[in-house]
Design a protein around this motif. Structure first.
Motif, mmCIF file in Angstrom:
data_model
loop_
_atom_site.group_PDB
_atom_site.id
_atom_site.type_symbol
_atom_site.label_atom_id
_atom_site.label_comp_id
_atom_site.label_asym_id
_atom_site.label_seq_id
_atom_site.Cartn_x
_atom_site.Cartn_y
_atom_site.Cartn_z
ATOM 1 N N VAL A 53 6.450 -41.871 14.352
ATOM 2 C CA VAL A 53 7.112 -42.107 13.068
ATOM 3 C C VAL A 53 6.250 -43.085 12.274
ATOM 4 O O VAL A 53 5.688 -44.030 12.838
ATOM 5 N N ASN A 55 6.906 -44.536 8.416
ATOM 6 C CA ASN A 55 7.610 -44.491 7.135
ATOM 7 C C ASN A 55 7.319 -45.775 6.348
ATOM 8 O O ASN A 55 6.408 -46.519 6.708
ATOM 9 N N ARG A 57 8.831 -48.447 6.264
ATOM 10 C CA ARG A 57 9.319 -49.673 6.901
ATOM 11 C C ARG A 57 8.582 -50.014 8.196
ATOM 12 O O ARG A 57 8.393 -51.193 8.513
ATOM 13 N N TYR A 58 8.263 -49.001 9.020
ATOM 14 C CA TYR A 58 7.662 -49.251 10.345
ATOM 15 C C TYR A 58 6.919 -48.015 10.834
ATOM 16 O O TYR A 58 7.024 -46.935 10.241
ATOM 17 N N CYS A 59 6.187 -48.206 11.918
ATOM 18 C CA CYS A 59 5.398 -47.125 12.486
ATOM 19 C C CYS A 59 5.417 -47.253 14.013
ATOM 20 O O CYS A 59 5.479 -48.358 14.548
ATOM 21 N N ALA A 60 5.387 -46.124 14.708
ATOM 22 C CA ALA A 60 5.263 -46.133 16.172
ATOM 23 C C ALA A 60 4.372 -44.968 16.589
ATOM 24 O O ALA A 60 4.501 -43.860 16.065
ATOM 25 N N PHE A 156 3.595 -50.375 18.304
ATOM 26 C CA PHE A 156 4.709 -50.613 17.377
ATOM 27 C C PHE A 156 4.118 -51.429 16.239
ATOM 28 O O PHE A 156 3.408 -52.408 16.491
ATOM 29 N N SER A 157 4.429 -51.081 14.990
ATOM 30 C CA SER A 157 3.768 -51.804 13.896
ATOM 31 C C SER A 157 4.517 -51.673 12.580
ATOM 32 O O SER A 157 5.470 -50.908 12.461
ATOM 33 N N SER A 158 4.034 -52.435 11.602
ATOM 34 C CA SER A 158 4.416 -52.192 10.220
ATOM 35 C C SER A 158 3.756 -50.875 9.795
ATOM 36 O O SER A 158 2.963 -50.310 10.545
ATOM 37 N N TYR B 58 8.811 -55.537 11.949
ATOM 38 C CA TYR B 58 9.281 -54.367 12.716
ATOM 39 C C TYR B 58 9.914 -54.811 14.028
ATOM 40 O O TYR B 58 9.812 -55.992 14.415
ATOM 41 N N ALA B 60 10.958 -53.146 18.169
ATOM 42 C CA ALA B 60 10.936 -52.057 19.142
ATOM 43 C C ALA B 60 11.725 -52.487 20.375
ATOM 44 O O ALA B 60 11.608 -53.633 20.822
ATOM 45 N N GLU B 83 16.680 -55.617 3.143
ATOM 46 C CA GLU B 83 17.079 -54.222 3.231
ATOM 47 C C GLU B 83 17.700 -53.929 4.594
ATOM 48 O O GLU B 83 17.269 -54.475 5.610
ATOM 49 N N GLY B 84 18.718 -53.093 4.611
ATOM 50 C CA GLY B 84 19.389 -52.738 5.866
ATOM 51 C C GLY B 84 18.428 -52.085 6.844
ATOM 52 O O GLY B 84 17.442 -51.460 6.447
ATOM 53 N N LYS B 85 18.760 -52.197 8.114
ATOM 54 C CA LYS B 85 17.878 -51.686 9.175
ATOM 55 C C LYS B 85 17.809 -50.157 9.175
ATOM 56 O O LYS B 85 18.821 -49.473 9.114
ATOM 57 N N MET B 86 16.595 -49.655 9.246
ATOM 58 C CA MET B 86 16.333 -48.223 9.434
ATOM 59 C C MET B 86 15.825 -48.094 10.864
ATOM 60 O O MET B 86 15.072 -48.950 11.340
ATOM 61 N N GLU B 87 16.238 -47.050 11.559
ATOM 62 C CA GLU B 87 15.852 -46.984 12.971
ATOM 63 C C GLU B 87 15.615 -45.560 13.443
ATOM 64 O O GLU B 87 16.231 -44.626 12.947
ATOM 65 N N THR B 88 14.694 -45.442 14.393
ATOM 66 C CA THR B 88 14.370 -44.155 15.001
ATOM 67 C C THR B 88 14.726 -44.217 16.477
ATOM 68 O O THR B 88 14.238 -45.099 17.194
ATOM 69 N N THR B 135 15.683 -40.212 13.021
ATOM 70 C CA THR B 135 15.626 -41.442 12.231
ATOM 71 C C THR B 135 16.892 -41.589 11.391
ATOM 72 O O THR B 135 17.291 -40.647 10.696
ATOM 73 N N PHE B 156 12.564 -47.543 17.583
ATOM 74 C CA PHE B 156 11.565 -48.120 16.690
ATOM 75 C C PHE B 156 12.295 -48.387 15.379
ATOM 76 O O PHE B 156 13.016 -47.506 14.893
ATOM 77 N N SER B 157 12.108 -49.553 14.775
ATOM 78 C CA SER B 157 12.905 -49.858 13.583
ATOM 79 C C SER B 157 12.283 -50.942 12.727
ATOM 80 O O SER B 157 11.325 -51.610 13.127
ATOM 81 N N SER B 158 12.894 -51.141 11.559
ATOM 82 C CA SER B 158 12.640 -52.344 10.777
ATOM 83 C C SER B 158 13.286 -53.513 11.540
ATOM 84 O O SER B 158 13.980 -53.295 12.534
#
Lengths: 178, 178
Positions: A53, A55, A57-60, A156-158, B58, B60, B83-88, B135, B156-158
């Motif tokens: 992913v 996007n 907000r974040y990347c994995a 795991f990253s921005s 981010y 994880a 901003e609210g948390k987005m998550e995968t 996601t 994986f998330s913000s």
């Protein structure tokens, strides 16, 4: 790189993912990125990537380094008003020799690819075994190499854009796959 | 929850991580979070969490749900100007029944814990098997339950703060472990 060569590398990378018991979708297997960074020296310098992913907000990702293969020295600066990429490497399989800015490690366990030393400048060594992880701040030079068994690495990253990466080796052109 | 009960659950969770071949550091094993969400009904409603990294950019984690255990309905709204948390969610082992906002699925494969139906409002079903991921946008209600074998889930998330989570079940108080 020729298509049949890419397919051969993909098949080999899948063996590492299998060994690390990392299950990928058929789409992820298909989209696997073989990065030779334009150096045409993939056996020594390159990396295989599977992006889970990425996007706003974040990347994995998962990454495979083959035995003694090196991901060459680079940093992630601020770019276009966006903060530089911060990233956490987590070793899932094998061994990772990670080198970052900081005090030079005496007698490091490994070295840059022979002949390419001029493209490497940071030598503070961190060794990651399965279950170990390390977080690299934005804009910090780093490079890493797998041990004899290769390595599987979760990142795991921005957000990741590739295009803003700055490599010490100016021959390298990182192009986005998107 | 009593300390001996927590230790029993941790030991059980470690078996799931072993089954999923997810290697944890001794510190991560020690810091494993047993979340019963204040409901004192952990067998049915709760989750085990291991946070790998949670910084300003981010987050994880790995999570374990025991067989048929449910993580109750909640959403991640904007909070304090962030901003609210987005998550995968990525399934690593077992099966996950995920329910989100959207068209109600006819004949869903599972149901909220019996007697707690009034605390559940979204029924759009997504089933995740190993290698599948999904996601979830910020501020979107969701809940999830493991199948008969339990589940191991990577998230994986913000950034994650727990404290801003809004649960449909107002009996739930999510407290930060930090």
């Amino acid at each position: 790189m020729r298509e049949d060569e890419k397919e051969r590398i993909k098949a080999k990378a899948l063996e590492y993912f299998k060994e690390a018991v990392i299950i990928l979708s058929s789409q992820e297997k298909k989209n696997m990125e073989i990065a030779d960074l334009g150096l045409n020296d993939f056996e020594r310098t390159g990396i295989v990537l599977v992006v889970y992913v990425n996007n706003s907000r974040y990347c994995a990702k998962e990454m495979v380094l083959f035995p003694r293969q090196t991901c060459p020295e680079h940093r992630h600066p601020d770019y276009n008003g966006r903060e530089g990429k911060m990233e956490t490497f987590r070793c899932r399989y094998g061994k990772i020799y990670l080198y970052i800015e900081g005090e030079k490690t005496e007698n490091p366990k490994t070295h840059p690819p022979a002949g390419d030393e001029k493209y490497y400048s940071v030598y503070h060594e961190i060794i990651l075994l399965p279950g170990d992880q390390y977080t690299i701040s934005k804009n910090t030079f780093h490079w890493f190499q797998a041990g004899e068994e290769g390595a599987v690495i979760s990142e795991f990253s921005s957000p990741s854009d590739d295009i803003s990466d700055i490599f010490t080796d100016l021959r390298i052109k990182r192009v986005s796959n998107n």
